[in-house]
Design a protein around this motif. Structure first.
Motif, short mmCIF file in Angstrom:
data_model
loop_
_atom_site.label_atom_id
_atom_site.label_comp_id
_atom_site.label_asym_id
_atom_site.label_seq_id
_atom_site.Cartn_x
_atom_site.Cartn_y
_atom_site.Cartn_z
N GLU A 256 14.57 -1.38 14.55
CA GLU A 256 15.61 -2.22 15.38
C GLU A 256 15.00 -3.15 16.54
OE1 GLU A 256 19.57 -0.97 18.40
OE2 GLU A 256 18.62 0.42 16.81
N TYR A 257 15.32 -4.35 16.66
CA TYR A 257 14.87 -5.44 17.44
C TYR A 257 15.92 -5.36 18.69
CZ TYR A 257 11.74 -6.02 13.72
OH TYR A 257 10.85 -5.94 12.71
N ASP A 258 15.50 -5.08 19.93
CA ASP A 258 16.35 -5.46 21.21
C ASP A 258 16.61 -6.85 21.70
OD1 ASP A 258 16.48 -2.42 21.27
OD2 ASP A 258 14.52 -2.49 22.66
N GLN A 259 15.68 -7.52 21.65
CA GLN A 259 16.00 -8.95 22.04
C GLN A 259 15.24 -9.95 21.24
OE1 GLN A 259 14.96 -8.85 26.07
NE2 GLN A 259 12.61 -8.47 25.53
N LYS A 360 23.88 -8.98 15.46
CA LYS A 360 24.76 -8.81 14.24
C LYS A 360 23.91 -8.42 12.99
CE LYS A 360 27.38 -11.41 10.79
NZ LYS A 360 28.01 -12.78 10.40
N ALA A 361 22.55 -8.77 13.14
CA ALA A 361 21.89 -8.52 11.95
C ALA A 361 21.21 -6.91 12.30
CB ALA A 361 20.42 -9.15 11.95
N VAL A 362 21.12 -6.44 13.24
CA VAL A 362 20.91 -5.15 13.67
C VAL A 362 22.08 -4.25 13.19
CG1 VAL A 362 20.49 -3.30 15.21
CG2 VAL A 362 19.31 -5.47 15.32
N ARG A 363 23.27 -4.62 13.63
CA ARG A 363 24.48 -3.77 13.15
C ARG A 363 24.66 -3.93 11.86
NH1 ARG A 363 26.64 -6.72 17.62
NH2 ARG A 363 27.57 -8.08 16.17
N GLU A 364 24.49 -4.90 10.83
CA GLU A 364 24.76 -4.94 9.79
C GLU A 364 23.42 -4.14 8.73
OE1 GLU A 364 26.84 -6.24 7.55
OE2 GLU A 364 28.02 -7.23 9.28
N ALA A 365 22.55 -4.15 9.32
CA ALA A 365 21.34 -3.22 8.79
C ALA A 365 21.63 -1.81 8.88
CB ALA A 365 20.02 -3.53 9.49
N LYS A 366 22.33 -1.28 9.94
CA LYS A 366 22.57 -0.02 9.94
C LYS A 366 23.83 0.35 8.93
CE LYS A 366 21.49 0.33 15.06
NZ LYS A 366 22.08 0.57 16.40
N GLN A 427 19.30 -7.64 3.98
CA GLN A 427 19.63 -7.55 5.52
C GLN A 427 18.42 -7.37 6.33
OE1 GLN A 427 22.31 -8.54 6.56
NE2 GLN A 427 21.92 -8.37 8.39
N LEU A 428 17.38 -6.48 5.67
CA LEU A 428 16.06 -6.13 6.36
C LEU A 428 15.23 -7.41 6.38
CD1 LEU A 428 15.14 -2.64 5.61
CD2 LEU A 428 16.47 -3.17 7.66
N PHE A 429 15.21 -8.11 5.17
CA PHE A 429 14.38 -9.47 5.32
C PHE A 429 14.92 -10.26 6.22
CE2 PHE A 429 13.91 -8.46 0.55
CZ PHE A 429 12.81 -7.66 0.88
N TYR A 430 16.30 -10.32 6.36
CA TYR A 430 16.90 -11.35 7.46
C TYR A 430 16.74 -10.74 8.73
CZ TYR A 430 20.36 -14.17 9.88
OH TYR A 430 20.94 -15.11 10.56
N LEU A 431 16.85 -9.36 9.06
CA LEU A 431 16.47 -8.93 10.56
C LEU A 431 14.91 -9.32 10.76
CD1 LEU A 431 17.35 -7.65 12.74
CD2 LEU A 431 16.64 -5.35 11.64
#
Length: 435
Positions: A256-259, A360-366, A427-431
């Motif tokens: 997870e990335y914060d910023q 959004k990418a973090v939420r989608e990955a979860k 999704q992880l690649f995109y994140l």
């Protein structure tokens, strides 16, 4: 004489189908990524844009370095003023040249002139700042190239595993079709023994035909996924690609990335572009500042090139100041300021949009992580349910409809698990791309 010609035709007919086929490549993910870095057409375009920016940065060195030009010229004239002047340059004027008749009506005179001109900038403040802007623009293109490379590699990973997904789907449907055909044979055997009806056989036959159609579509999807990766790798049309790594073999960890990182390539490129536009604005305002330049020239004049000639030189220092040019400089400064402010607003908006994309990418990955866990559990349960119903069907305790439903559900859950796994990886690649 006809035998060689016939041999050529036979060889052509044999080789033509082989030559028409594209090559077949078996690639690991790392090999595919390396090929994309070397061959991708979009990366080549961005590389060329970087070379253009680097060339413009080199051109800006003219604000510091001297300009040297050499020329050689031969002239012949009988113009009184030029004839006397060229004689002076050659150092061949005599007392007879002052006779009025000869001064007014001279004979034709030839002069061979060799000249070297030098101009050296000393203080051009707008050019100095413009040099910094050109360097920032060059570095911005470099980071654009890096960001494009990251995007291409993300697409390569997506398409690589899209091929793997399609291959898995084909395998699942082939297995389901094989099982369905075995069930069809079982129903036909039971029908002959009087334990099954024609309606049961027809139901299984319809299910087999449905699986055959889905298998054909999956094989077409596999070819489409291969075509997309072929384009990314810039390989010849018709190339077949086989992957050596499956969806389940390659483990991708969720982080997870914060910023948004300021070190991301596109952010750095945009920031440098903003610095370049700001320096261009400053450069345009310093167009009102005086410029100081030195200049000089060395000449040789004689009856032939590089022969017995007379040398002369002159040097000078120039201070120039554009006081008014019809608001041209002022208008350019105002335009450069507007461009700088526009770039600043665009940069702020770009960062806000990408911060939203990152969240959004973090939420989608979860979500995808949870979907993989649920799909895996559902797949195992459906497989066990089908196994139990098949055993009971063989004992005459289950209906044909229930058996088909269990088999269909088992194949469906396997496909859903594969899609969830693929979606999670993408999704992880995109994140990773958005960090």
């Amino acid at each position: 004489m006809k035998k060689p010609r016939n041999f050529i035709w036979i060889a052509a007919l044999v080789l033509l189908p082989i030559m028409g086929k594209g090559q077949s490549l078996e690639l690991s993910l790392e090999e595919a990524m390396n090929m994309a870095c070397k061959q991708n057409a979009t990366l080549k375009v961005k590389q060329a844009e970087f070379w253009e920016a680097r060339s413009r940065a080199r051109q800006s060195l003219a604000a510091f370095l001297p300009q040297v030009e050499a020329s050689a010229m031969m002239t012949r004239t009988n113009d009184p003023l030029n004839v006397f002047g060229q004689k002076l340059k050659q150092g061949v004027v005599t007392q007879n040249d002052f006779i009025p008749a000869d001064l007014n009506n001279p004979d034709g005179f030839s002069n061979f002139n060799t000249r070297v001109d030098i101009r050296q900038p000393i203080f051009n403040l707008d050019g100095i700042i413009g040099r910094g802007a050109a360097e920032d623009a060059r570095d911005a293109k470099k980071w654009e190239l890096e960001r494009t490379k990251e995007y291409v590699l993300m697409e390569v990973k997506k398409q690589y595993f899209a091929i793997s997904l399609a291959q898995h789907k084909v395998e699942v449907l082939e297995g389901a079709l094989k099982t369905a055909q075995a069930n069809l044979q079982l129903v036909e055997d039971l029908k002959e023994q009087g334990y099954a009806k024609e309606a049961d056989r027809l139901e299984v036959s319809v299910y087999v035909a449905d699986l055959e159609g889905k298998l054909l579509q999956s094989e077409s999807d596999l070819l489409t996924a291969e075509d997309y990766l072929v384009v990314l790798l810039n390989e010849p049309k018709g190339t077949s690609i086989k992957t050596t790594e499956s969806l389940e073999d390659v483990q991708t960890l969720f982080e997870e990335y914060d910023q948004l990182s300021d070190q991301r390539a596109d952010i750095k490129a945009f920031s440098l572009g903003l610095d370049a536009s700001k320096k261009m604005y400053k450069s345009s305002t310093f167009a009102f500042v005086p410029r100081v330049n030195a200049f000089g020239a060395l000449e040789q004049n004689g009856r032939q090139f590089f022969g017995d000639s007379k040398n002369n030189y002159f040097v000078g220092l120039q201070l120039s100041w554009t006081l008014f040019n019809g608001f041209k400089s002022l208008g350019k400064a105002q335009e450069a300021k507007a461009t700088w402010l526009k770039t600043q607003y665009q940069f702020d908006e770009y960062k806000r949009q990408n911060e939203l994309e990152l969240s959004k990418a973090v939420r989608e990955a979860k979500v995808y992580e949870k979907r993989v866990q649920l799909a895996s559990l559902a797949k195992e349960q459906a497989e066990e349910s089908y196994r139990m119903r098949k055993d009971r069907y063989e004992e005459g305790l289950e209906k044909t409809t229930d058996l088909l439903l269990a088999q269909s559900l088992s194949a469906q859950k396997q496909l859903e698990y594969l899609h969830a796994l693929y979606g999670y990886k993408v999704q992880l690649f995109y994140l990773e791309f958005q960090q």
